[in-house]
Design a protein around this motif. Structure first.
Motif, PDB file in Angstrom:
ATOM      1  N   UNK A  91      32.173  53.684  38.129  1.00  0.00           N
ATOM      2  CA  UNK A  91      32.742  52.884  37.042  1.00  0.00           C
ATOM      3  C   UNK A  91      33.358  51.596  37.585  1.00  0.00           C
ATOM      4  N   UNK A  92      34.010  51.694  38.729  1.00  0.00           N
ATOM      5  CA  UNK A  92      34.607  50.505  39.354  1.00  0.00           C
ATOM      6  C   UNK A  92      33.518  49.514  39.765  1.00  0.00           C
ATOM      7  N   UNK A  93      32.460  50.024  40.380  1.00  0.00           N
ATOM      8  CA  UNK A  93      31.361  49.144  40.807  1.00  0.00           C
ATOM      9  C   UNK A  93      30.696  48.471  39.610  1.00  0.00           C
ATOM     10  N   UNK A  94      30.557  49.190  38.521  1.00  0.00           N
ATOM     11  CA  UNK A  94      29.959  48.630  37.319  1.00  0.00           C
ATOM     12  C   UNK A  94      30.813  47.496  36.751  1.00  0.00           C
ATOM     13  N   UNK A  95      32.118  47.700  36.705  1.00  0.00           N
ATOM     14  CA  UNK A  95      33.028  46.665  36.210  1.00  0.00           C
ATOM     15  C   UNK A  95      33.015  45.436  37.114  1.00  0.00           C
ATOM     16  N   UNK A  96      32.994  45.670  38.432  1.00  0.00           N
ATOM     17  CA  UNK A  96      32.956  44.539  39.372  1.00  0.00           C
ATOM     18  C   UNK A  96      31.666  43.740  39.212  1.00  0.00           C
ATOM     19  N   UNK A  97      30.546  44.432  39.004  1.00  0.00           N
ATOM     20  CA  UNK A  97      29.262  43.734  38.853  1.00  0.00           C
ATOM     21  C   UNK A  97      29.263  42.842  37.621  1.00  0.00           C
ATOM     22  N   UNK A 121      38.256  33.035  41.408  1.00  0.00           N
ATOM     23  CA  UNK A 121      37.672  34.361  41.304  1.00  0.00           C
ATOM     24  C   UNK A 121      38.728  35.443  41.482  1.00  0.00           C
ATOM     25  N   UNK A 122      38.652  36.445  40.647  1.00  0.00           N
ATOM     26  CA  UNK A 122      39.530  37.614  40.776  1.00  0.00           C
ATOM     27  C   UNK A 122      38.740  38.861  40.425  1.00  0.00           C
ATOM     28  N   UNK A 123      38.793  39.831  41.289  1.00  0.00           N
ATOM     29  CA  UNK A 123      38.125  41.110  41.041  1.00  0.00           C
ATOM     30  C   UNK A 123      39.153  42.214  40.785  1.00  0.00           C
ATOM     31  N   UNK A 124      40.382  41.787  40.397  1.00  0.00           N
ATOM     32  CA  UNK A 124      41.452  42.742  40.147  1.00  0.00           C
ATOM     33  C   UNK A 124      41.161  43.507  38.856  1.00  0.00           C
TER      34      UNK A 124
END
Length: 223
Positions: A91-97, A121-124
């Motif tokens: 789920x985290x990887x999907x949101x980051x993508x 850019x922010x991946x928080x």
């Protein structure tokens, strides 16, 4: 937890229970409400080890859910923090993508302008969820029982150990809804403390609750 008003008997408040402190004494009622709102200091609150606690640390005082506009923002922010911690790696990887794609698309559009513009850019994950502007559906705000139910569920979801403090519940909820509230607290393990201006002969409204009463002569009653 124990809540004491001045020289009166302490009221025990337990998780999974609805505790009611009723009174028809105006001085008592105003003293308690003002202390909950941090205007006075007429309450003593202790944990089960008798360590003294502040009102703000022990009680999430909402008061009258219809007269006071409930600030759900703080609850939502707390919920987001807990929700993010429970996400799976997929789920985290999907949101980051998805988040990366949004930033790249915005940056590509900025290249069209003849200006030195760059995105920050922010991946928080917290920021990603806040960007989604999560909020409580406003259609529930006209129903006092629904508001209280949502507050209890938010306490459960956020693992909030504070006691939920309310007043004037009997003004808005019928006996069945009060019983439903008791059952909900029992199932959720959430403690609710209600301060109610009422006569003693209205006690039947809270027959399934941990009920205490201070009458107009400042005498304590326990049931």
């Amino acid at each position: 937890m124990k809540i004491s008003y001045l020289t009166h008997d302490a009221v025990d408040v337990h998780n999974g229970e609805v505790t009611v402190l009723g009174t028809n004494n105006q001085t008592t009622y105003l003293d308690i409400i003002n202390s909950m709102n941090d205007y006075q200091e007429n309450l003593i609150i202790c944990n089960d080890n008798y360590d003294k606690l502040s009102v703000n640390d022990a009680i999430d005082w909402v008061g009258d859910v219809m007269s006071n506009k409930v600030n759900f923002t703080a609850y939502i922010n707390q919920f987001i923090k807990k929700f993010v911690k429970d996400l799976t790696e997929d789920e985290i990887n999907q949101l980051h993508a998805v988040n990366d794609k949004i930033y790249r698309t915005v940056q590509e559009q900025l290249f069209m302008a003849d200006l030195p513009l760059k995105v920050t850019f922010s991946n928080d994950l917290i920021n990603i969820f806040k960007y989604a502007k999560i909020h409580i559906d406003g259609s529930n705000f006209s129903n006092p029982y629904d508001i209280i139910r949502i507050l209890i569920k938010l306490h459960l979801e956020c693992n909030d150990k504070k006691v939920l403090g309310l007043t004037n519940v009997a003004h808005y909820l019928n006996p069945k809804q009060i019983q439903d509230l008791v059952n909900l607290c029992n199932n959720a393990g959430v403690a609710v403390f209600i301060v109610e201006f009422m006569s003693l002969n209205q006690r039947h409204l809270f027959e399934k609750c941990n009920f205490h009463y201070i009458d107009e002569d400042f005498i304590d009653w326990h049931y």
